[in-house]
Design a protein around this motif. Structure first.
Motif, PDB file in Angstrom:
ATOM      1  N   LYS A 337       0.747  -1.075   0.144  1.00 12.37           N
ATOM      2  CA  LYS A 337      -0.144   0.057   0.030  1.00 12.37           C
ATOM      3  C   LYS A 337       0.841   1.122   0.116  1.00 12.37           C
ATOM      4  CE  LYS A 337      -4.082  -1.938   2.105  1.00 12.37           C
ATOM      5  NZ  LYS A 337      -5.031  -1.802   3.373  1.00 12.37           N
ATOM      6  N   TYR A 341       0.944   4.142  -2.897  1.00 15.50           N
ATOM      7  CA  TYR A 341       0.667   5.296  -2.691  1.00 15.50           C
ATOM      8  C   TYR A 341       1.808   6.168  -2.895  1.00 15.50           C
ATOM      9  CZ  TYR A 341      -3.587   3.979   0.077  1.00 15.50           C
ATOM     10  OH  TYR A 341      -4.597   3.440   0.484  1.00 15.50           O
ATOM     11  N   ASP A 345       2.018   8.892  -6.113  1.00 17.51           N
ATOM     12  CA  ASP A 345       2.250  10.326  -5.918  1.00 17.51           C
ATOM     13  C   ASP A 345       3.539  10.659  -6.752  1.00 17.51           C
ATOM     14  OD1 ASP A 345       2.376  12.672  -4.069  1.00 17.51           O
ATOM     15  OD2 ASP A 345       4.315  12.089  -3.586  1.00 17.51           O
TER      16      ASP A 345
END
Length: 429
Positions: A337, A341, A345
């Motif tokens: 995760k 992420y 980003d």
């Protein structure tokens, strides 16, 4: 003198009892059976409504203090008792079942008249129901209250020594509802013999014929429902004395008396040592069962706990491995995760940078080429430049000054081509 209070119908003559109807009038040696005083026979022959009797011959000086305990009713009862005990049997009437009051159905015969014999016949025996609900007889009844026991005139016993038939002898005092309720409560077949005041021979004849004998209580009749008798077993009787029906019908007072007897028996049982002992035994048994139940529950809980511990120890390693594997999976998932992420980003930032660079290139293209999309005009302009170069090469003679003037223009074209190449490289074309 005539002492009316002590008149009697029986006397003794030469050691034998004599009935007034068989005696001659006057003083002929009659004596009182009870007090042994001389008696005089007074016969009333002219008027049949006048009663004949024996009267005591008492001096006037003794009149006020004279007493005689002779009781004709008791004398006759004892006489009948002796007659029945001597013959060892009694003729009982048929057992009849009557329909309910108001019904026009005929009475039904349950049992024919018959002789009941007994090897053991006792007079004036006292019976009562003990605290265990059993019929007892004898001296123990003397300690009981009067309402708790009954004393029939005669009792027939079976071969086992248990009472099977009660006989009540009636001369003047009928059986009341209270006594009848006691007889029903005790539950022994009972007959009553209604007898007139007559001599010994006549009494014996009446007893043998059974004409004055009726049932007071009979178990078969009492516990047989009139409607339950099958058609094949119905034997109808059309001519019977209603007196028997009156004896068998239970009045309200008799039923109330039976209920009182039942209550007394229950109260007696509740107050008895036997009941208290049974109650204590039951209480102890309940407590013992309660303790066993608690012990069983405790043992079961321990067994369940031990079983759980065994199962847990058996699968403990597997459970730990599963927990560790689950922890690793959770950690890897968390790491994925985070990486997702982070990549998302970075992608967003890169896309934003590329967007900004693309915007800058677009602006430069507009500035350099004067077009929003230079690639559309690039082939056309390139072709135009190539034509110009070819045209210049074909002039044949190119002067140096002209060459000098053309050189910068060519260099501008070369620079533009290089710029286009860089843009294509940046854009991945």
């Amino acid at each position: 003198m005539e002492i009316e209070k002590f008149d009697t119908q029986f006397a003794s003559l030469n050691g034998k009892d004599i009935y007034i109807q068989n005696a001659e009038s006057g003083r002929r040696g009659y004596t009182c059976i009870g007090c042994q005083r001389p008696l005089e026979a007074v016969r009333r022959r002219k008027n049949p409504n006048h009663k004949s009797y024996f009267r005591h011959i008492v001096d006037s000086k003794e009149k006020d203090n004279f007493k005689c305990d002779f009781n004709v009713r008791r004398y006759l009862e004892r006489l009948v008792e002796k007659i029945i005990i001597k013959q060892g049997s009694i003729l009982v009437p048929p057992v009849i079942k009557y329909p309910d009051s108001g019904s026009y159905e005929p009475p039904l015969l349950l049992q024919e008249a018959k002789n009941i014999t007994s090897k053991i016949i006792k007079a004036q025996q006292t019976f009562f129901i003990d605290e265990n609900g059993k019929i007892q007889s004898g001296a123990k009844a003397g300690a009981q209250k009067k309402n708790y026991y009954i004393r029939p005139d005669l009792t027939f016993y079976d071969d086992n020594g248990d009472p099977k038939l009660f006989i009540e002898i009636v001369f003047t005092h009928p059986i009341d509802d209270e006594k009848k309720s006691k007889l029903i409560h005790i539950g022994i077949d009972t007959i009553r013999i209604d007898l007139p005041v007559v001599d010994r021979e006549k009494l014996k004849e009446l007893i043998e014929l059974g004409e004055n004998t009726n049932w007071v209580f009979n178990n078969e009749e009492f516990y047989t429902d009139y409607l339950s008798i099958t058609n094949t077993g119905r034997k109808e009787l059309h001519s019977l004395a209603e007196k028997q029906r009156e004896f068998q019908q239970e009045s309200f007072n008799c039923r109330a008396g039976r209920i009182r007897e039942l209550i007394r028996t229950i109260e007696q049982f509740l107050e008895s040592d036997t009941f208290k002992e049974i109650e204590n035994q039951l209480r102890s048994e309940v407590e013992r069962v309660g303790r066993l139940a608690e012990s069983a529950k405790s043992g079961l809980a321990e067994m369940e706990e031990e079983e759980k511990r065994g199962l847990y120890s058996e699968f403990e390693q597997e459970e730990k491995k599963l927990e560790e594997s689950e922890s690793r999976e959770q950690a890897a998932s968390a790491e994925l995760k985070c990486r997702y992420y982070d990549l998302e980003d970075r992608y967003s930032r890169k896309a934003e940078e590329l967007g900004e660079e693309e915007s800058a290139i677009r602006r430069r293209e507009r500035d350099v080429f004067g077009a929003e999309n230079p690639f559309e005009s690039l082939p056309r302009r390139t072709a135009g430049l190539e034509n110009d170069i070819q045209r210049l090469k074909n002039q044949g003679k190119v002067q140096e000054g002209q060459t000098i003037q053309i050189g910068p223009e060519e260099r501008g074209i070369d620079e533009q081509l290089e710029e286009f190449n860089r843009i294509e490289t940046r854009l991945g074309l």
